[in-house]
Design a protein around this motif. Structure first.
Motif, PDB file in Angstrom:
ATOM      1  N   VAL A  15       0.864  -1.178   0.000  1.00 31.62           N
ATOM      2  CA  VAL A  15       0.000   0.000   0.000  1.00 31.62           C
ATOM      3  C   VAL A  15       0.906   1.235   0.000  1.00 31.62           C
ATOM      4  O   VAL A  15       1.725   1.406   0.899  1.00 31.62           O
ATOM      5  CB  VAL A  15      -0.932   0.001   1.237  1.00 31.62           C
ATOM      6  CG1 VAL A  15      -1.750   1.286   1.286  1.00 31.62           C
ATOM      7  CG2 VAL A  15      -1.834  -1.218   1.213  1.00 31.62           C
ATOM      8  N   GLN A  16       0.759   2.035  -1.036  1.00 29.24           N
ATOM      9  CA  GLN A  16       1.563   3.253  -1.159  1.00 29.24           C
ATOM     10  C   GLN A  16       0.684   4.448  -0.830  1.00 29.24           C
ATOM     11  O   GLN A  16      -0.275   4.740  -1.545  1.00 29.24           O
ATOM     12  CB  GLN A  16       2.071   3.414  -2.599  1.00 29.24           C
ATOM     13  CG  GLN A  16       2.923   2.287  -3.110  1.00 29.24           C
ATOM     14  CD  GLN A  16       4.407   2.527  -2.850  1.00 29.24           C
ATOM     15  OE1 GLN A  16       4.778   3.439  -2.078  1.00 29.24           O
ATOM     16  NE2 GLN A  16       5.245   1.706  -3.455  1.00 29.24           N
ATOM     17  N   GLY A  17       1.050   5.163   0.288  1.00 26.73           N
ATOM     18  CA  GLY A  17       0.389   6.439   0.536  1.00 26.73           C
ATOM     19  C   GLY A  17       1.192   7.513  -0.153  1.00 26.73           C
ATOM     20  O   GLY A  17       2.379   7.664   0.125  1.00 26.73           O
ATOM     21  N   VAL A  18       0.580   8.225  -1.104  1.00 24.41           N
ATOM     22  CA  VAL A  18       1.340   9.175  -1.920  1.00 24.41           C
ATOM     23  C   VAL A  18       0.543  10.454  -2.143  1.00 24.41           C
ATOM     24  O   VAL A  18      -0.653  10.534  -1.816  1.00 24.41           O
ATOM     25  CB  VAL A  18       1.706   8.557  -3.290  1.00 24.41           C
ATOM     26  CG1 VAL A  18       2.767   7.487  -3.141  1.00 24.41           C
ATOM     27  CG2 VAL A  18       0.467   8.003  -3.963  1.00 24.41           C
ATOM     28  N   LEU A  19       1.210  11.458  -2.736  1.00 21.02           N
ATOM     29  CA  LEU A  19       0.534  12.704  -3.097  1.00 21.02           C
ATOM     30  C   LEU A  19      -0.139  12.545  -4.456  1.00 21.02           C
ATOM     31  O   LEU A  19       0.184  11.636  -5.224  1.00 21.02           O
ATOM     32  CB  LEU A  19       1.556  13.851  -3.149  1.00 21.02           C
ATOM     33  CG  LEU A  19       2.184  14.258  -1.810  1.00 21.02           C
ATOM     34  CD1 LEU A  19       3.243  15.336  -2.042  1.00 21.02           C
ATOM     35  CD2 LEU A  19       1.130  14.741  -0.838  1.00 21.02           C
ATOM     36  N   ALA A  20      -1.022  13.464  -4.765  1.00 21.91           N
ATOM     37  CA  ALA A  20      -1.793  13.391  -6.012  1.00 21.91           C
ATOM     38  C   ALA A  20      -0.919  13.609  -7.243  1.00 21.91           C
ATOM     39  O   ALA A  20      -1.332  13.332  -8.365  1.00 21.91           O
ATOM     40  CB  ALA A  20      -2.925  14.421  -5.985  1.00 21.91           C
ATOM     41  N   THR A  21       0.294  14.120  -7.021  1.00 23.95           N
ATOM     42  CA  THR A  21       1.193  14.387  -8.149  1.00 23.95           C
ATOM     43  C   THR A  21       1.909  13.134  -8.660  1.00 23.95           C
ATOM     44  O   THR A  21       2.637  13.186  -9.651  1.00 23.95           O
ATOM     45  CB  THR A  21       2.270  15.387  -7.704  1.00 23.95           C
ATOM     46  OG1 THR A  21       2.849  14.889  -6.491  1.00 23.95           O
ATOM     47  CG2 THR A  21       1.706  16.765  -7.456  1.00 23.95           C
TER      48      THR A  21
END
Lengths: 239, 394
Positions: free
Chosen positions: B118-124
């Motif tokens: 599971v990767q928590g990332v920014l919308a970019t």
């Protein structure tokens, strides 16, 4: 080319074996004229094989001067000596020494390979030579498909295909029955008469030797007697 | 003697002892085959890793706390989302920066489940990594700000959880918390046996809440251009070091990663080739051995050839060509074996194999050289034989 086919002056050959010197040949002087027919006889150890190797250019004398077809063998490199053998000498061995798995015509053509002749010329010359020794119908046969007499004829054709000055035959009838041996000798004599090649025959068989025009007897590394010089002092001075 | 003649004689000699020739050749075949296969595997691995790193997007730079070295343990991250904002200031464009926090979690939907990354990332993220969404949509900046529970699935996860229906709009639970599927990534496939579609992306704020942390594992930056990437790297590291004086930071560019991986895999390929080269050497010793036997067996033939006018070099050449013929024919067959095995390995296993022309040329050249090197001694011995002695031998 004029002059004798073979000229040996006080030729000696000494082997070194584990520190010992063995004098196989002691100052032999000998001339074989073109077209001559010479038999060399003598017991084993008399030096006749050594003499044969020297006359064939397979070996070089330790001292003395040896000329084959007018060319001095002293100072020749192994490669130059090989070339001299190819041009001047033809060998016939007791055990034939044919290449197995190789047809008669290719066996006969072998010396021409080392002369650098093309395949077609080699084959033509070899086939013609086989015809002359009476094996024109055996060109593609291999040694194991031929009788002993036929194999020796192939070997004779191989010895003569280069047109040498001297044909050296070492016990050529040693492995053959008397009838076959007789026909091989007859062939050698015919070729000697027709082509003028000098034949030097090494044998211990008195009957074979007796057919030659000239007999040389070897003993203890010296020429014991030479029928061409019966009225002279034998060279080497045996007692 | 003409060269063509010498070739024919050598070929005849090899034909006369078919089994022996074949067995001697086998050593060379295996050696050359091994060189080709192992170099192909090494090169294939290198190509694939490089393609994968390049596939991360161009001008990419990764920033992590601690020193990026092989063998050093990853240090606890003190980076936060505020650092990501600060770095975005340095870069001058927030769309070029993303942050990530990752964890292995079980994802469930319906009766099915899958353990995945599971990767928590920014919308970019799709822009920074050049990884567009295949279907549906990625989450937005406001989704990240509000910590909305939406997820974008990799192709493998989507297939595992929703084998017979469209995942978009469906619910999944991640570590027991519900998320709605908003989009699907296009499949990337495998590289080096790693499934690159086995992951899901969620907003980083939601991931931090889910994991109970406020850290960020690392930052990724897409530099505006390649020329100033080193300058940018220095400024980013300086900014972060100023914000966290007691922590070291590493920033690596794609080129650096490529360089390091290329070096490692290059060494690996070299080592593999060297090991295979040893077997080629052993094959060469076999050739030498059999040539010595052949010279001894054919001593009388050598004597006869010399008697009828063969020079030492004629005889030497004949035996040398015999050895070279053994190794070059073995070399060609070995190349065939190597190419065949490489294709088989590439098709049947996750190990990539890429056949390179230079490994073929090298293997063939080496096998021919082996024939010359290991054939010279027996050939010289044959050439120097005394014809008188040779004729007398039995």
């Amino acid at each position: 080319m004029t002059g004798p086919a073979v000229e040996a002056e006080r030729v000696a050959r000494t082997y070194r074996l584990e520190g010992f010197s063995v004098r196989a040949l002691r100052e032999v002087s000998l001339t074989v004229e073109r077209g001559d027919y010479v038999a060399i006889v003598g017991p084993s150890g008399s030096g006749k094989s050594t003499l044969m190797h020297l006359l064939g250019g397979l070996d070089r004398p330790t001292s003395g001067r040896l000329r084959l077809d007018g060319r001095d063998v002293a100072g020749l490199s192994p490669a130059e000596l090989a070339r001299l053998r190819n041009e001047v000498i033809g060998f016939v061995f007791q055990a034939f020494h044919l290449l197995p798995r190789t047809s008669a015509v290719e066996n006969v053509a072998l010396p021409l390979v080392y002369r650098g002749l093309g395949a077609r010329k080699r084959r033509a010359a070899a086939a013609e030579m086989l015809e002359r020794v009476g094996l024109g119908h055996r060109l593609t046969h291999r040694p194991n498909q031929m009788s002993g007499g036929e194999q020796q004829r192939v070997a004779i054709a191989r010895a003569l295909v280069t047109g040498p000055s001297v044909l050296l035959a070492d016990e050529p009838t040693g492995n053959l029955d008397s009838a076959t041996g007789e026909s091989v000798l007859h062939l050698l004599e015919t070729l000697n008469a027709e082509s003028g090649v000098a034949v030097v025959l090494v044998t211990h068989d008195r009957d074979v030797a007796a057919r030659a025009r000239r007999q040389i007897a070897m003993r203890d590394g010296r020429v014991a007697s030479d029928s061409a010089q019966t009225d002279q002092e034998p060279s080497g001075g045996t007692p | 003697m003409r060269l063509a003649e010498a070739w024919r004689v050598a070929l005849d000699a090899l034909r006369a002892n078919r089994l022996r020739s074949a067995l001697t050749m086998l050593g060379v075949i295996i050696g050359v085959g091994a060189v080709v296969v192992l170099v192909a595997i090494g090169t294939g691995a290198k190509n694939e890793v490089e393609a994968q790193v390049e596939g991360l997007g161009s001008n990419l730079m990764l920033v992590v706390p601690g020193r990026l070295e092989f063998g050093s343990a990853p240090s606890a991250s003190r980076l936060s989302l505020r650092d990501a904002d600060a770095v975005a200031e340095v870069v001058g464009d927030p769309r070029r920066v993303t942050a990530t926090v990752a964890s292995g979690e079980t994802v469930r939907a319906g009766g099915r489940e899958r353990f995945t990354t599971v990767q928590g990332v920014l919308a970019t993220t799709p822009e920074v990594f050049d990884r567009p969404v295949g279907r549906g949509r990625y989450f937005t900046e406001s989704d990240v700000r509000t910590g909305r529970r939406v997820a974008v699935l990799g192709a493998t996860v989507a297939r595992a959880l929703f084998p017979d229906r469209d995942p978009i709009g469906q619910q999944v639970t991640v570590a027991g918390v519900r998320f709605r599927v908003s989009g699907l990534f296009a499949p990337l496939g495998q590289s080096l046996g790693v499934d690159r579609d086995d992951e899901i992306h969620i907003p980083i704020s939601a991931a931090q809440r889910l994991l109970g942390v406020d850290r960020v594992d690392g930052l990724a930056i897409k530099a505006p251009d390649r020329e100033h990437i080193d300058d940018l790297r220095a400024r980013v590291v300086a900014e972060l070091s100023q914000r966290h004086p007691d922590t070291e930071f590493s920033a690596v560019t794609q080129e650096q990663i490529l360089g390091v991986l290329g070096d490692i895999l290059g060494v690996l390929t070299g080592v593999l080739a060297a090991i295979a080269g040893i077997s080629l050497l052993v094959g060469g010793v076999g050739v030498s051995n059999i040539m010595l036997v052949s010279v001894r067996e054919r001593t009388r033939e050598i004597g006869l050839r010399k008697a009828v006018g063969a020079r030492p070099r004629d005889i030497g050449l004949q035996f040398l060509l015999e050895a070279v013929l053994l190794t070059t024919v073995g070399g060609v067959l070995g190349m065939g074996l190597g190419v065949g095995s490489s294709l088989l390995v590439g098709a049947l296993s996750p190990v990539p194999a890429s056949i390179t022309w230079w490994s073929l040329a090298l293997a063939f050249g080496v096998s021919a050289a082996v024939g010359i090197v290991f054939g010279v001694a027996p050939a010289q011995r044959a050439g120097r034989l005394d014809p008188v002695v040779a004729l007398r031998s039995e």
